[in-house]
Write an enzyme that holds these catalytic residues in place. Structure first.
Site, PDB file in Angstrom:
ATOM      1  N   ARG A  22     -18.024  -3.116  18.054  1.00 27.35           N
ATOM      2  CA  ARG A  22     -17.221  -4.319  17.811  1.00 27.35           C
ATOM      3  C   ARG A  22     -15.919  -4.320  18.594  1.00 27.35           C
ATOM      4  O   ARG A  22     -15.122  -3.383  18.494  1.00 27.35           O
ATOM      5  CB  ARG A  22     -16.904  -4.460  16.312  1.00 27.35           C
ATOM      6  CG  ARG A  22     -16.123  -5.745  16.000  1.00 27.35           C
ATOM      7  CD  ARG A  22     -15.965  -5.963  14.505  1.00 27.35           C
ATOM      8  NE  ARG A  22     -17.267  -6.076  13.882  1.00 27.35           N
ATOM      9  CZ  ARG A  22     -17.625  -5.461  12.755  1.00 27.35           C
ATOM     10  NH1 ARG A  22     -16.772  -4.688  12.135  1.00 27.35           N
ATOM     11  NH2 ARG A  22     -18.823  -5.630  12.260  1.00 27.35           N
ATOM     12  N   CYS A  52       0.835  -1.204   0.000  1.00 30.83           N
ATOM     13  CA  CYS A  52       0.000   0.000   0.000  1.00 30.83           C
ATOM     14  C   CYS A  52       0.873   1.258   0.000  1.00 30.83           C
ATOM     15  O   CYS A  52       1.912   1.308   0.659  1.00 30.83           O
ATOM     16  CB  CYS A  52      -0.906  -0.002   1.223  1.00 30.83           C
ATOM     17  SG  CYS A  52      -2.060   1.392   1.264  1.00 30.83           S
ATOM     18  N   CYS A 101     -16.130  -9.866   5.702  1.00 25.80           N
ATOM     19  CA  CYS A 101     -15.532  -8.610   5.250  1.00 25.80           C
ATOM     20  C   CYS A 101     -14.271  -8.879   4.435  1.00 25.80           C
ATOM     21  O   CYS A 101     -13.428  -9.683   4.841  1.00 25.80           O
ATOM     22  CB  CYS A 101     -15.210  -7.732   6.454  1.00 25.80           C
ATOM     23  SG  CYS A 101     -14.683  -6.063   5.989  1.00 25.80           S
ATOM     24  N   CYS A 106     -19.615   1.188   8.614  1.00 27.84           N
ATOM     25  CA  CYS A 106     -18.817   0.613   9.697  1.00 27.84           C
ATOM     26  C   CYS A 106     -17.623   1.538   9.892  1.00 27.84           C
ATOM     27  O   CYS A 106     -16.779   1.661   9.008  1.00 27.84           O
ATOM     28  CB  CYS A 106     -18.368  -0.797   9.314  1.00 27.84           C
ATOM     29  SG  CYS A 106     -17.252  -1.577  10.505  1.00 27.84           S
ATOM     30  N   CYS A 118     -19.189  -7.261   3.562  1.00 28.39           N
ATOM     31  CA  CYS A 118     -18.602  -5.974   3.886  1.00 28.39           C
ATOM     32  C   CYS A 118     -17.278  -5.845   3.138  1.00 28.39           C
ATOM     33  O   CYS A 118     -16.632  -6.854   2.832  1.00 28.39           O
ATOM     34  CB  CYS A 118     -18.366  -5.899   5.400  1.00 28.39           C
ATOM     35  SG  CYS A 118     -17.498  -4.413   5.963  1.00 28.39           S
ATOM     36  N   CYS A 178       0.337   0.395  10.344  1.00 33.17           N
ATOM     37  CA  CYS A 178      -0.031  -0.655   9.398  1.00 33.17           C
ATOM     38  C   CYS A 178       1.160  -1.415   8.805  1.00 33.17           C
ATOM     39  O   CYS A 178       2.018  -0.818   8.143  1.00 33.17           O
ATOM     40  CB  CYS A 178      -0.870  -0.062   8.274  1.00 33.17           C
ATOM     41  SG  CYS A 178      -1.491  -1.335   7.154  1.00 33.17           S
ATOM     42  N   CYS A 197       0.181   4.969   6.925  1.00 36.71           N
ATOM     43  CA  CYS A 197      -0.461   4.759   8.227  1.00 36.71           C
ATOM     44  C   CYS A 197       0.560   4.145   9.188  1.00 36.71           C
ATOM     45  O   CYS A 197       1.081   3.056   8.940  1.00 36.71           O
ATOM     46  CB  CYS A 197      -1.671   3.847   8.087  1.00 36.71           C
ATOM     47  SG  CYS A 197      -2.860   4.395   6.831  1.00 36.71           S
TER      48      CYS A 197
END
Length: 333
Positions: free
Chosen positions: A268, A60, A104, A196, A136, A67, A64
């Site tokens: 969650r 990616c 998901c 979400c 999802c 991550c 972040c």
């Protein structure tokens, strides 16, 4: 908050001062109030069981700080292109057999692009939807057109976390803005897809940052239908690898406050659950958590497997929430 046994009115006008007062209550008082609100709005003992699969891993372009899938960090995560559809559907079938009712699919993209990979994801959405699972996706930023295409394919929910407060955001991510996050959530909502959106604690943020993030979520025109509360899982090679682990009491405080602010949302208990005991998880359920991810991995980080969670459900007397419960109730009423 309750009067004459009636449900507290749903509110979208919470002030920072009100949220701060709730968040800072003595933790046992906070749990009791959250449990009371939870019982008024939710079926106690019912937990939504979800499975998250990384359908495209690593590489990616984002930065972040938490991550392991960011290309710029050396975390040992192998880069994998988009999985074949049949492998994804087989994973969805295993998840359903294991007791999950929501599946998901996550792709390590900055944003969705209108290309063959997006077309393949749309086919995956159609296939998982046909299995009778709530499907999802979390694919990064989406525009209005892409959100509409996902809805047409049968997408039930879209995950796009705020991560932290707007004020703290730039210290965690510099490759996109907080407004980018909010715009994607708006695009998803306009398309009629369930939202979400939650955040991560343990990034080095302050209590004030946590309160401000909850303020942003709870003052949206419509509360997110699902609010994940994640504890950072520090990964070697990321800028946050040396962050101290958050305590169960920090998780309980976040979950309980979210439950009081957003009574109808699924809250969650997400990342970080793998290192929590059954007793600690039970505290989180008591404080208003009613959704978990199950399966051995959350994208690339460890997570309790189906059998472990099945044993916990039996011990605590928890029952999996059925797929599409809200829609079925609307049809029946």
């Amino acid at each position: 908050m309750m009067q004459n046994g009636q449900n507290t009115a749903l509110r979208n006008d919470w002030s920072l001062e009100e949220i701060e007062a709730i968040y800072n209550r003595p933790v046992l008082e906070l749990i009791v109030e959250a449990a009371t609100v939870h019982k008024q709005y939710q079926a106690t003992g019912e937990v939504q069981v979800c499975t998250l699969l990384s359908v495209k891993t690593g590489g990616c372009t984002e930065d972040c700080a938490y991550c392991p899938q960011a290309a710029r960090y050396h975390t040992g995560v192998d880069v994998h292109k988009l999985m074949p559809q049949q492998e994804v559907l087989s994973a969805a079938q295993r998840a359903k057999k294991g007791g999950s009712t929501r599946f998901c699919m996550g792709a390590a993209w900055r944003e969705v692009r209108d290309n063959r990979d997006f077309d393949k994801v749309l086919d995956m959405v159609k296939g998982v939807n046909e299995l009778g699972l709530e499907v999802c996706c979390t694919l990064g930023m989406v525009n209005e057109y892409q959100a509409e295409k996902l809805k047409e394919a049968g997408l039930y929910a879209y995950n796009h976390n705020l991560d932290t407060s707007e004020e703290n955001y730039a210290s965690i991510i510099t490759t996109r803005t907080y407004d980018d996050r909010l715009n994607t959530i708006d695009n998803v909502r306009k398309a009629g897809i369930s939202v979400c959106s939650g955040g991560i604690i343990g990034l080095g943020e302050t209590d004030e940052d946590r309160i401000k993030m909850l303020h942003t979520l709870s003052t949206m025109v419509q509360h997110p239908e699902s609010v994940p509360v994640n504890a950072l899982v520090p990964v070697k090679g990321t800028p946050l690898e040396h962050q101290p682990l958050v305590s169960v009491w920090e998780m309980v405080r976040m979950i309980a406050t979210a439950r009081i602010l957003m009574p109808k949302s699924m809250v969650r208990l997400s990342a970080g659950r793998e290192r929590m005991s059954v007793t600690e998880q039970a505290l989180c359920f008591l404080a208003g958590a009613n959704s978990i991810f199950t399966g051995e991995k959350l994208l690339t980080t460890p997570n309790p497997d189906f059998d472990t969670d099945k044993s916990m459900f039996e011990l605590l007397g928890l029952n999996p929430r059925k797929s599409f419960k809200e829609e079925k109730q609307l049809v029946c009423s």
